[in-house]
Design a protein around this motif. Sequence first.
Motif, PDB file in Angstrom:
ATOM      1  N   HIS A 146       0.834  -1.211   0.000  1.00  0.00           N
ATOM      2  CA  HIS A 146       0.000   0.000   0.000  1.00  0.00           C
ATOM      3  C   HIS A 146       0.868   1.260   0.000  1.00  0.00           C
ATOM      4  N   GLN A 162      -1.470   6.178  -2.490  1.00  0.00           N
ATOM      5  CA  GLN A 162      -2.817   6.552  -2.108  1.00  0.00           C
ATOM      6  C   GLN A 162      -3.486   7.193  -3.313  1.00  0.00           C
ATOM      7  N   CYS A 163      -3.231   8.464  -3.577  1.00  0.00           N
ATOM      8  CA  CYS A 163      -3.844   9.064  -4.767  1.00  0.00           C
ATOM      9  C   CYS A 163      -3.121   8.607  -6.031  1.00  0.00           C
ATOM     10  N   THR A 188       3.400   8.332  -7.368  1.00  0.00           N
ATOM     11  CA  THR A 188       3.842   6.939  -7.440  1.00  0.00           C
ATOM     12  C   THR A 188       4.823   6.641  -8.579  1.00  0.00           C
ATOM     13  N   CYS A 217       5.271  13.348  -1.469  1.00  0.00           N
ATOM     14  CA  CYS A 217       3.977  12.673  -1.419  1.00  0.00           C
ATOM     15  C   CYS A 217       3.120  13.447  -0.424  1.00  0.00           C
ATOM     16  N   CYS A 242       0.009  12.459   0.436  1.00  0.00           N
ATOM     17  CA  CYS A 242      -1.060  11.620   0.983  1.00  0.00           C
ATOM     18  C   CYS A 242      -0.623  10.578   2.009  1.00  0.00           C
ATOM     19  N   THR A 243       0.494   9.895   1.777  1.00  0.00           N
ATOM     20  CA  THR A 243       0.732   8.652   2.510  1.00  0.00           C
ATOM     21  C   THR A 243       1.509   8.781   3.810  1.00  0.00           C
TER      22      THR A 243
END
Length: 162
Positions: A95, A98-99, A103, A135, A137-138
């Motif tokens: 995982h 996220q968005c 990535t 990042c 989000c994560t």
Amino acid sequence: MTTVSMTLNGKKVSANVEDRTLLVHYIREAQNLTGTHVGCDTSQCGACVVHVNGEAVKSCSMLAVQANGADVTTVEGLASGGELHPVQAAFREHHGLQCGFCTPGMIMTAVDMIRRHGANLDEKTIRHELEGNICRCTGYHNIVKAIKAAADQMAAMKTAAE
């Protein structure tokens, strides 16, 4: 206009571009490969990382003409024979996204990091080398976990092959 030719994800390609065209725009617009993202356009976020002659490069800070004759790999070029690259698989398994916007750049940076460090990667080194990739989000925890898992798996595969 200048004709830019390169090997892109193992395939010879060329296109006429303006001399000021950034590599990221050449990849996305002239070659229709949209996995490489344009984030900040100022070399700060790392969403545009690709490999040029085997090394991670922020493609928003390199002109397409500078990559003329080079071997360029994007996130689309990592998978082989329908199988995800071990880093791509580790991001999915752990995982590490996220968005998903960062990535591709994170994965390309991680592949280069593993190439240079192998199984000697620890959390501190991974976090340090990811400083050029943002990042929102994560919180990075699962990204670091994915990179470490991929490094360990790739080292085990290399040992088994020897």
